[in-house]
Scaffold this motif. Sequence first.
Motif, PDB file in Angstrom:
ATOM      1  N   LYS A 344     -27.491  86.139-114.490  1.00 42.50           N
ATOM      2  CA  LYS A 344     -26.870  87.026-115.078  1.00 42.50           C
ATOM      3  C   LYS A 344     -27.560  88.384-115.011  1.00 42.50           C
ATOM      4  O   LYS A 344     -26.582  89.502-115.017  1.00 42.50           O
ATOM      5  CB  LYS A 344     -26.713  86.951-116.714  1.00 42.50           C
ATOM      6  CG  LYS A 344     -25.997  85.572-117.293  1.00 42.50           C
ATOM      7  CD  LYS A 344     -26.128  85.520-118.561  1.00 42.50           C
ATOM      8  CE  LYS A 344     -27.516  85.465-119.306  1.00 42.50           C
ATOM      9  NZ  LYS A 344     -27.026  85.131-120.799  1.00 42.50           N
ATOM     10  N   ASN A 345     -28.773  88.469-114.480  1.00 42.86           N
ATOM     11  CA  ASN A 345     -29.250  89.846-114.314  1.00 42.86           C
ATOM     12  C   ASN A 345     -29.439  90.000-112.848  1.00 42.86           C
ATOM     13  O   ASN A 345     -30.296  91.012-112.488  1.00 42.86           O
ATOM     14  CB  ASN A 345     -30.697  89.664-114.942  1.00 42.86           C
ATOM     15  CG  ASN A 345     -30.781  89.560-116.286  1.00 42.86           C
ATOM     16  OD1 ASN A 345     -29.927  90.189-117.177  1.00 42.86           O
ATOM     17  ND2 ASN A 345     -31.506  88.694-117.021  1.00 42.86           N
ATOM     18  N   HIS A 346     -28.740  89.302-111.877  1.00 48.78           N
ATOM     19  CA  HIS A 346     -28.607  89.337-110.716  1.00 48.78           C
ATOM     20  C   HIS A 346     -30.049  89.259-109.854  1.00 48.78           C
ATOM     21  O   HIS A 346     -30.050  90.091-108.788  1.00 48.78           O
ATOM     22  CB  HIS A 346     -28.114  90.635-110.232  1.00 48.78           C
ATOM     23  CG  HIS A 346     -26.770  91.101-111.094  1.00 48.78           C
ATOM     24  ND1 HIS A 346     -25.604  90.144-110.688  1.00 48.78           N
ATOM     25  CD2 HIS A 346     -26.385  91.725-111.851  1.00 48.78           C
ATOM     26  CE1 HIS A 346     -24.449  90.751-111.610  1.00 48.78           C
ATOM     27  NE2 HIS A 346     -25.201  91.704-112.471  1.00 48.78           N
ATOM     28  N   TYR A 347     -30.993  88.412-110.230  1.00 53.25           N
ATOM     29  CA  TYR A 347     -32.063  87.966-109.536  1.00 53.25           C
ATOM     30  C   TYR A 347     -32.039  86.948-108.775  1.00 53.25           C
ATOM     31  O   TYR A 347     -31.231  85.944-109.058  1.00 53.25           O
ATOM     32  CB  TYR A 347     -33.248  87.920-110.554  1.00 53.25           C
ATOM     33  CG  TYR A 347     -33.932  89.477-111.298  1.00 53.25           C
ATOM     34  CD1 TYR A 347     -34.797  90.058-110.540  1.00 53.25           C
ATOM     35  CD2 TYR A 347     -33.242  89.764-112.414  1.00 53.25           C
ATOM     36  CE1 TYR A 347     -35.307  91.189-111.153  1.00 53.25           C
ATOM     37  CE2 TYR A 347     -33.781  90.893-112.938  1.00 53.25           C
ATOM     38  CZ  TYR A 347     -34.474  91.634-112.214  1.00 53.25           C
ATOM     39  OH  TYR A 347     -35.156  92.782-112.847  1.00 53.25           O
ATOM     40  N   PRO A 348     -32.790  86.852-107.706  1.00 52.11           N
ATOM     41  CA  PRO A 348     -33.421  87.855-107.333  1.00 52.11           C
ATOM     42  C   PRO A 348     -32.819  88.796-106.435  1.00 52.11           C
ATOM     43  O   PRO A 348     -31.936  88.713-105.852  1.00 52.11           O
ATOM     44  CB  PRO A 348     -34.413  87.046-106.086  1.00 52.11           C
ATOM     45  CG  PRO A 348     -33.552  85.729-105.727  1.00 52.11           C
ATOM     46  CD  PRO A 348     -32.731  85.603-106.907  1.00 52.11           C
ATOM     47  N   LYS A 349     -33.395  90.083-106.708  1.00 52.05           N
ATOM     48  CA  LYS A 349     -32.924  91.241-105.982  1.00 52.05           C
ATOM     49  C   LYS A 349     -33.105  91.424-104.384  1.00 52.05           C
ATOM     50  O   LYS A 349     -33.775  90.509-103.897  1.00 52.05           O
ATOM     51  CB  LYS A 349     -33.351  92.658-106.598  1.00 52.05           C
ATOM     52  CG  LYS A 349     -33.372  92.567-108.087  1.00 52.05           C
ATOM     53  CD  LYS A 349     -32.042  93.011-108.743  1.00 52.05           C
ATOM     54  CE  LYS A 349     -32.011  93.067-110.111  1.00 52.05           C
ATOM     55  NZ  LYS A 349     -30.708  93.397-110.847  1.00 52.05           N
ATOM     56  N   ASN A 350     -32.401  92.224-103.808  1.00 51.36           N
ATOM     57  CA  ASN A 350     -32.679  92.462-102.280  1.00 51.36           C
ATOM     58  C   ASN A 350     -33.719  93.215-102.012  1.00 51.36           C
ATOM     59  O   ASN A 350     -34.256  94.161-102.746  1.00 51.36           O
ATOM     60  CB  ASN A 350     -31.235  93.020-101.784  1.00 51.36           C
ATOM     61  CG  ASN A 350     -30.212  92.249-101.808  1.00 51.36           C
ATOM     62  OD1 ASN A 350     -30.220  90.905-101.825  1.00 51.36           O
ATOM     63  ND2 ASN A 350     -29.012  92.828-101.887  1.00 51.36           N
ATOM     64  N   PHE A 351     -34.424  92.949-100.699  1.00 50.82           N
ATOM     65  CA  PHE A 351     -35.376  93.863-100.541  1.00 50.82           C
ATOM     66  C   PHE A 351     -34.953  95.248-100.202  1.00 50.82           C
ATOM     67  O   PHE A 351     -33.925  95.380 -99.555  1.00 50.82           O
ATOM     68  CB  PHE A 351     -36.351  93.172 -99.073  1.00 50.82           C
ATOM     69  CG  PHE A 351     -37.046  91.970 -99.461  1.00 50.82           C
ATOM     70  CD1 PHE A 351     -38.272  92.225-100.317  1.00 50.82           C
ATOM     71  CD2 PHE A 351     -36.814  90.818 -98.870  1.00 50.82           C
ATOM     72  CE1 PHE A 351     -39.011  91.215-100.697  1.00 50.82           C
ATOM     73  CE2 PHE A 351     -37.826  89.672 -99.354  1.00 50.82           C
ATOM     74  CZ  PHE A 351     -38.602  89.712-100.151  1.00 50.82           C
ATOM     75  N   SER A 352     -35.662  96.133-100.256  1.00 51.60           N
ATOM     76  CA  SER A 352     -35.406  97.723-100.173  1.00 51.60           C
ATOM     77  C   SER A 352     -36.728  98.498 -99.694  1.00 51.60           C
ATOM     78  O   SER A 352     -37.533  98.317-100.441  1.00 51.60           O
ATOM     79  CB  SER A 352     -34.462  98.119-101.280  1.00 51.60           C
ATOM     80  OG  SER A 352     -34.330  99.509-100.810  1.00 51.60           O
ATOM     81  N   GLU A 353     -36.573  99.330 -98.712  1.00 55.78           N
ATOM     82  CA  GLU A 353     -37.514 100.072 -98.265  1.00 55.78           C
ATOM     83  C   GLU A 353     -37.743 101.554 -99.218  1.00 55.78           C
ATOM     84  O   GLU A 353     -38.898 101.837 -99.252  1.00 55.78           O
ATOM     85  CB  GLU A 353     -37.437 100.510 -97.022  1.00 55.78           C
ATOM     86  CG  GLU A 353     -37.716  99.304 -95.896  1.00 55.78           C
ATOM     87  CD  GLU A 353     -39.219  98.624 -96.040  1.00 55.78           C
ATOM     88  OE1 GLU A 353     -40.309  99.483 -96.327  1.00 55.78           O
ATOM     89  OE2 GLU A 353     -39.331  97.715 -95.951  1.00 55.78           O
ATOM     90  N   PHE A 354     -36.646 101.733 -99.718  1.00 56.27           N
ATOM     91  CA  PHE A 354     -36.632 102.928-100.608  1.00 56.27           C
ATOM     92  C   PHE A 354     -35.665 102.790-101.830  1.00 56.27           C
ATOM     93  O   PHE A 354     -34.948 101.829-101.831  1.00 56.27           O
ATOM     94  CB  PHE A 354     -36.084 104.364 -99.623  1.00 56.27           C
ATOM     95  CG  PHE A 354     -36.665 104.239 -98.545  1.00 56.27           C
ATOM     96  CD1 PHE A 354     -37.905 105.082 -98.532  1.00 56.27           C
ATOM     97  CD2 PHE A 354     -36.202 104.044 -97.314  1.00 56.27           C
ATOM     98  CE1 PHE A 354     -38.632 105.075 -97.210  1.00 56.27           C
ATOM     99  CE2 PHE A 354     -36.582 104.144 -96.128  1.00 56.27           C
ATOM    100  CZ  PHE A 354     -37.980 104.922 -96.069  1.00 56.27           C
ATOM    101  N   THR A 355     -35.952 103.508-102.845  1.00 55.53           N
ATOM    102  CA  THR A 355     -35.008 103.528-104.005  1.00 55.53           C
ATOM    103  C   THR A 355     -33.595 104.029-103.694  1.00 55.53           C
ATOM    104  O   THR A 355     -33.617 105.381-103.272  1.00 55.53           O
ATOM    105  CB  THR A 355     -35.740 104.082-105.216  1.00 55.53           C
ATOM    106  OG1 THR A 355     -36.892 103.487-105.672  1.00 55.53           O
ATOM    107  CG2 THR A 355     -34.664 104.091-106.501  1.00 55.53           C
TER     108      THR A 355
END
Length: 778
Positions: A344-355
């Motif tokens: 429901k909280n959409h974990y695991p998230k995707n990797f990202s180099e920046f916000t």
Amino acid sequence: MCILEANPYTKFFKGLRDVPDLDNHRIVLNSDPRLDQRVYNVPTSSQVAAIWTENEDEALEKGAHIQVYTHSNVSHRIPHYFASYDPLQYPLLFSRGEPGWHYGIPKSTDPNEKNKEADDDDDVMPNFSLVGTAESGKKQHDTISAREYYCYLLQMRENDRSMLLHTRRLLQQFAVDIYVKIETSRLDFHRKNQTNIRTEILQGVMDSLSAGHTEGKNVDRRGYLPASFIGGPRDMRRRYVDAMALVQKFGRPNLFITMTCNTQWREIQENLKYGEDAQDRPDLMSRVFRAKFELLKAEIIVSAEIPDPEKQSYLYNLVIKHMMHGPCGVLNKDNVCMKDGLCKNHYPKNFSEFTVHTEDSYPHYRRRNNGRSVRVRNSSLDNRCVVPYNPFLLALFDCHMNVEICSTVKFNLNEMTPAVYTLQLHLPGQQMISFHKNTNLADLLDRVDFPKTMLTELFRMNKTNKQAQNLKCLYRDFPEFFVWKAARKRWTERKRKRVIGRVVTVAPNEGECYYLRLLLSHARAPTCFEDLLTVNGKLMISYREAAFQMGLLQSDTHLEDTLNEAAAFQMPSSLRTLFAILLAYCSPSNLRVLWEKYEAVMSSDFERAKSFSVRTVEHIRRCVLLDINKSLEQMGKNVNDYHLVPDDFILSQDERLTREIQSKLSIQFTEQDLLLPSQLNIGQRYAYDVILREVFSSGNTSFFVDGPDGTGKTFLYRSILATLRSQGFVAIAVASSGVAASILPGGRTAHSRFKIPLDISAAKSVISADRALFLSLL
């Protein structure tokens, strides 16, 4: 138990075993704690006094006593506001029979405090929902409320010999009982006081006086839960709108922070006694958490990565302890966050180099794929499972504290800085006033300050006050420079504290009041209602005409202002309803432009739901139009009449018909309804069988059920409806009157169901064309 040896109630009830023929007696316990429970009525006895009677003596006073009936196995609950409630309900907590809270406990007040004047910038707002403008500010109470009493009782004190706070599970039950008692007391206050309060507009009071009614009790009263009831619907709505007023003034907040109490905090553990666990002391945890919350003032930096275990070992351990989500998904499909196979909280998230701030304004935090992982609950988790946190706050408070960059507006509704002033709005002579039922209306109107309101006093200040004349404020900006003194009903110059104003909202279909609010949003330093009606030296006959002459209605600017304001605090569903009202009653000049400008914000809830289902842009647009059309149909309109979208998006009759059928199929029926056929008498059963036989054979026969009142016609109808609906049939319940329709599940009147006009003439069709296809199913 020796702990109860001194309890008078215990002694008394133990003594009942020696009373012969007890079922034919009743017990009357006096509820007045000022009377010694051991000697009342029988001064020489050490037992609780009681009056024993063997018949129903109507002369016996009952109102001030608790009556416990023992015959016929029937017991009556002792009211919560009786002093004997607490010692009888909790003999272990009040082993000596100490009286609990009750009405009328006098308050001990420092005489010096009574003489202190309120601060010049006292921003206590009057409760217009209940007290109204006829009251003079906040009343002083000389008795202790339930909340004040139990706050005193639950205080932690040095060398306190009371075991109340150390009774573990019993304390938890007592705390819940206290909450129920406090809420019940508040509800009782509003219920009982509203029988004495009359609310009416000023002109209505004048009309009543002209008709010869001089007593306030002749004015109708309204019963409702006012905004002063904390946690009630009106209170929560007011707090939410006030919060959104801050957003309109300063923009959306930057951060959304959630903080969870850590039961291992040193301040909690050091105050536990007698082998207690933290959950045994809800009072202690609440106090410590509140103190920690007050310290929550620091520069916020959001991180969503596992710290370096060598350079930040302490923070590294805290993140593992408090801020790792899961495991869930393929690692643990049974985790509490899982729903329909997804987190429901959409974990695991995707990797990202920046916000990154995405188009839906939900941020994607920096979660680098640096190979760093930790072992949590027998699973290996990496940066994709880190709950966003602030390093400083996490290290300071040592608890789970989720910190988010705000993309949607969420913040504490109970504490706001700066404060928000809710500004009254009314037409001339239409201000709401409240007064006691025994008030003489003539004396009420003779009071000099009686008709004064925030708005009328704004006009006076703009006439007489030099600072107000120089500032030339809009109405909503006036509280930033002046303080409303409710007790004296006047504005005074503000010396400190920063506040903002919010004019109460008005729907466009409220007519002149809506246009008055529109004028007040643009006119600076008005001096009277006539001043608002005057444009270029000419007095207009209505506020709508004045707004038109000022150029506020020559385009859709006023409608855009309305939608912009609503978009700041309304949910998308409410915004769609407002959009339908504007279409039906305000005649926008450029419908297509208005639709294109606000389509995105009106469809944001459907847009967010895309991640859980496959929905195209066309499908979302169609859902929005269907919802707008639902509101329009209640006003006798249709969305197709406004041509908001090209022809290939026009709603078909089949789609509208499908929605009608789905609404009928969704009507709920209970298990009791399904059992009704088994309770039919011979005549009802015959009609039931004949009608259903015809329905199941796809016939089109009409039946007329005749019988006098009380013969069970409605019972038969409910049985047929439940049977058909339980088998997936569409069954429509229609009656000629609202009373008859209300006793049928899913019932509606014929005028509502078929849109029959009240004025049936030769020039009007009884059945509207929009219903033709639907009615063909019958």
